[in-house]
Design an enzyme around this catalytic site. Structure first.
Site: not given
Ligand code: 5GP
Ligand code: ZN
Length: 114
Positions: A4, A7, A30, A46, A87, A93, A98, A100, A102
């Site tokens: 992950c 993680c 991000d 996690h 999301n 989306g 893991h 999170h 935004h």
């Molecule tokens: P999701 O689409 O799951 O709601 O959001 C995942 C977010 O993680 C996306 O906005 C993407 O740009 C961000 N993201 C993906 N990989 C990484 C990473 O390695 N580091 C950081 N800081 N953000 C990441």
């Molecule tokens: Zn994780």
């Protein structure tokens, strides 16, 4: 969880642009920001998604939102306004499994989302 990405950021195995952390939560900028302020706030432990939140782990949700509110103030977006997004799952989306949240701010955000 070994494969992950969040993680690995939480454990320091791979670098993250960390803006806040404590014993339970980490917040990073991000990697692909969608607004002038775009921070991801997550538990260090996690948890795959909001689907796994129940009475046994609900306290982390209040802590994450409190961290988000504090970051909104310290990043200067609290007064004009901002958005907290989670999301969940494929149709929601979610791309990283893991949980999170935004924190998006620094510009006017449209509604509804796509
Ligand atoms: P999701 O689409 O799951 O709601 O959001 C995942 C977010 O993680 C996306 O906005 C993407 O740009 C961000 N993201 C993906 N990989 C990484 C990473 O390695 N580091 C950081 N800081 N953000 C990441
Ligand atoms: Zn994780």
């Amino acid at each position: 969880m070994s494969d992950c990405i969040f993680c690995k950021i939480a454990s320091g195995d791979i670098p993250g642009d960390i803006v806040y952390q404590d014993d339970r939560v980490i917040a990073v900028n991000d990697i692909d920001p969608k607004a002038p302020v775009h921070i991801l706030i997550m538990p260090k432990a996690h948890i795959p998604s909001l689907n796994e939140i129940d009475n046994s782990n609900k306290d982390i949700m209040a802590h994450i939102l409190t961290v988000a509110a504090n970051l909104a103030k310290t990043k200067g977006v609290a007064e004009k306004g901002y958005r907290i997004v989670n999301n969940c799952g494929v149709q929601g989306g979610q791309s990283v499994n893991h949980i999170h949240f935004h924190l998006l701010g620094g510009r006017s955000l449209t509604w509804p989302p796509g």
